[in-house]
Design a protein around this motif. Structure first.
Motif, short mmCIF file in Angstrom:
data_model
loop_
_atom_site.label_atom_id
_atom_site.label_comp_id
_atom_site.label_asym_id
_atom_site.label_seq_id
_atom_site.Cartn_x
_atom_site.Cartn_y
_atom_site.Cartn_z
N ARG A 5 12.74 8.75 4.75
CA ARG A 5 11.91 9.14 5.89
C ARG A 5 10.46 9.37 5.50
NH1 ARG A 5 15.55 13.45 9.42
NH2 ARG A 5 17.32 12.06 9.81
N GLY A 6 10.16 9.27 4.21
CA GLY A 6 8.80 9.52 3.75
C GLY A 6 8.09 8.25 3.32
N ALA A 7 6.86 8.42 2.88
CA ALA A 7 6.05 7.31 2.39
C ALA A 7 5.15 7.82 1.28
CB ALA A 7 5.20 6.72 3.52
N ALA A 8 5.02 7.05 0.23
CA ALA A 8 4.17 7.43 -0.91
C ALA A 8 3.17 6.32 -1.17
CB ALA A 8 5.03 7.69 -2.15
N VAL A 9 1.95 6.69 -1.48
CA VAL A 9 0.89 5.72 -1.74
C VAL A 9 1.12 5.04 -3.08
CG1 VAL A 9 -1.60 5.43 -2.04
CG2 VAL A 9 -0.74 7.10 -0.40
N THR A 10 1.03 3.72 -3.11
CA THR A 10 1.14 2.97 -4.36
C THR A 10 -0.19 3.03 -5.11
OG1 THR A 10 0.41 0.90 -3.36
CG2 THR A 10 2.78 1.39 -3.26
N LYS A 11 -0.23 2.46 -6.31
CA LYS A 11 -1.50 2.43 -7.05
C LYS A 11 -2.56 1.64 -6.28
CE LYS A 11 0.28 3.17 -11.73
NZ LYS A 11 0.40 2.63 -13.11
N GLY A 12 -2.12 0.51 -5.70
CA GLY A 12 -3.06 -0.28 -4.89
C GLY A 12 -3.50 0.49 -3.66
N GLY A 13 -2.56 1.23 -3.06
CA GLY A 13 -2.89 2.04 -1.90
C GLY A 13 -3.87 3.15 -2.23
N LEU B 50 0.80 -1.22 0.00
CA LEU B 50 0.00 0.00 0.00
C LEU B 50 0.83 1.27 0.00
CD1 LEU B 50 -2.59 -1.12 2.72
CD2 LEU B 50 -2.89 -1.19 0.22
N LEU B 51 2.03 1.18 0.59
CA LEU B 51 2.88 2.35 0.71
C LEU B 51 4.31 2.01 0.32
CD1 LEU B 51 1.54 3.45 4.21
CD2 LEU B 51 1.24 4.80 2.13
N ASP B 52 4.93 2.89 -0.44
CA ASP B 52 6.36 2.77 -0.72
C ASP B 52 7.12 3.53 0.34
OD1 ASP B 52 6.30 1.17 -3.01
OD2 ASP B 52 5.92 2.90 -4.31
N ARG B 53 8.08 2.87 0.97
CA ARG B 53 8.90 3.52 1.99
C ARG B 53 10.04 4.23 1.27
NH1 ARG B 53 5.03 -0.37 3.02
NH2 ARG B 53 4.90 -0.88 5.25
N LEU B 54 10.08 5.56 1.38
CA LEU B 54 11.06 6.37 0.66
C LEU B 54 11.89 7.16 1.67
CD1 LEU B 54 8.63 7.78 -2.06
CD2 LEU B 54 10.14 5.79 -2.27
#
Length: 297
Positions: free
Chosen positions: A53-61, A47-51
Motif C-alpha cells: 500500500r506504500g510507495a518509496a522513491v527510487t534513486k532515479g526518483g 521513479l517509485l517502487d510500489r510496496l
C-alpha cells in the motif's frame, strides 16, 4: 513532463502513498497512478517502487524529486510575483520552525499576517533546529525559525527574539516556593532533558560548560523530543527539568508547576530566522520574513 505530473509525483514521494496523495490532491487513486506512469514512460526511468500500500522513491526518483521541488517552487514564485504586481498577495507558504518558536511564537504572528493577507495559506512544519535548517537548505521550506544554528555556509541566521531557560518542578516538590537553588542541589535531582539537537538542550549544555560543569554530573533520568511531554512528566513527579520560559509561563501562572532559577547558571538563548543565501524567495515569503522581523520580540 508538465508541472501537474511533477506536483503529483512530489506529493506521492512526500506521503509515501498513492492513496494518501490522491486524497491530498482531491484526485482518484487511478488518476494519480496514471500520471506517475505517464511521467515514468516519458523519462524512461522508474521513479517509485510500489510496496504493497506504500510507495518509496527510487534513486532515479530521488534525483528528479530535487528538480521537481525547485520547479514547483519557481512556479509558485511566478504566480505570487504576478499577484504582487497586480497589488494582491496570495499563494501558499511553507514555514519550518523548531518546537518553541513553532508552538509559542509563530502561531500568533501567522494569525496577524493572515489578517493582512486573507487569501494566503501558510503551512507550519515543526521539527528540531537541525531538521528545520535542512528543510531550508533543501528548498522544502523557504524560511524557518530555530533556537540553534547548526551552521552551513549556504544558510543565513538572523537573530529574531530572545528567551531564557527556567528550572521547573512539579506541584508539591520540596522546592516549591523557593526562588532559586544551587547547581549542587540540582545535581542531586532526577533530571529530564530535551533530545540532542534541540535548541533548549544546546543552550543548557553551553551554560553548564561556562559554569565549569557538564551533564555527566547530573542524574539524567530521561530525554524527550517534546517540551509538552516533559511538562507532563514533571507534573507527574518523574523529575525536574530546564525548559524555555516562554513554554512554561502559562503553567507557572496556573500553579501546575513551579518555576525558579539556578544560582550561578545563566541560560539565555536566541531564536533565529533562517533563510537560504542563494535561493530566491517568493514575494509571499519575503513579505512574511519582513513582517516577522518587524513583529517578533
Amino acid at each position: 513532463m508538465d508541472l501537474r505530473q511533477l506536483e503529483i509525483f512530489a506529493k506521492v514521494a512526500e506521503l509515501g502513498s498513492f492513496s494518501r496523495a490522491a486524497q491530498a490532491l482531491f484526485l482518484t487513486q487511478p488518476t494519480v497512478s496514471e500520471h506517475i506512469r505517464t511521467l515514468e514512460d516519458e523519462l524512461g526511468v522508474r521513479l517509485l517502487d510500489r510496496l504493497g500500500r506504500g510507495a518509496a522513491v527510487t534513486k532515479g526518483g530521488a534525483l528528479l524529486l530535487g528538480y521537481a521541488q525547485r520547479m514547483l517552487a519557481l512556479a509558485r514564485e511566478a504566480r505570487q510575483a504576478m499577484e504582487s504586481f497586480q497589488g494582491r498577495m496570495s499563494g501558499e507558504l511553507l514555514v519550518g520552525a523548531s518546537t518553541i518558536p513553532g508552538e509559542y511564537i509563530l502561531p500568533a504572528l501567522i494569525g496577524r499576517f493572515k489578517e493582512k493577507f486573507p487569501d494566503i495559506a501558510i503551512t507550519l512544519l515543526i521539527g528540531g533546529s537541525q531538521a528545520v535548517s535542512d528543510w531550508v537548505l533543501e528548498g522544502r521550506a523557504e524560511l524557518g525559525v530555530v533556537g540553534a544554528r547548526p551552521g552551513h555556509r549556504s544558510l543565513e541566521y538572523r537573530e529574531l527574539a530572545s528567551d531564557d531557560i527556567a528550572l521547573i518542578v512539579g506541584g508539591g516538590h520540596p522546592w516549591q516556593g523557593r526562588k532559586s537553588v544551587t547547581l549542587e542541589e540540582l545535581q542531586g535531582e532526577p533530571l529530564l532533558l530535551r533530545e540532542q539537537g534541540s535548541g533548549t538542550r544546546a543552550a543548557l549544555e553551553r551554560a553548564l560548560v561556562a559554569a565549569g560543569s557538564d551533564l555527566s554530573a547530573f542524574r539524567v533520568v530521561g530525554e524527550m523530543g517534546s517540551t509538552q511531554a516533559i511538562k507532563q512528566a514533571v507534573k507527574a513527579g518523574v523529575g525536574v527539568s530546564l525548559l524555555s520560559r516562554r513554554a512554561v509561563e502559562e503553567e507557572c501562572r496556573a500553579g501546575s508547576v513551579w518555576c525558579l532559577r539556578v544560582a550561578g547558571l545563566q541560560i539565555y538563548r536566541a531564536f533565529y530566522l533562517v533563510t537560504h543565501r542563494e535561493r530566491s524567495r517568493s514575494p509571499l515569503a519575503e513579505a512574511f520574513r519582513a513582517f516577522v522581523e518587524a513583529e517578533a520580540s
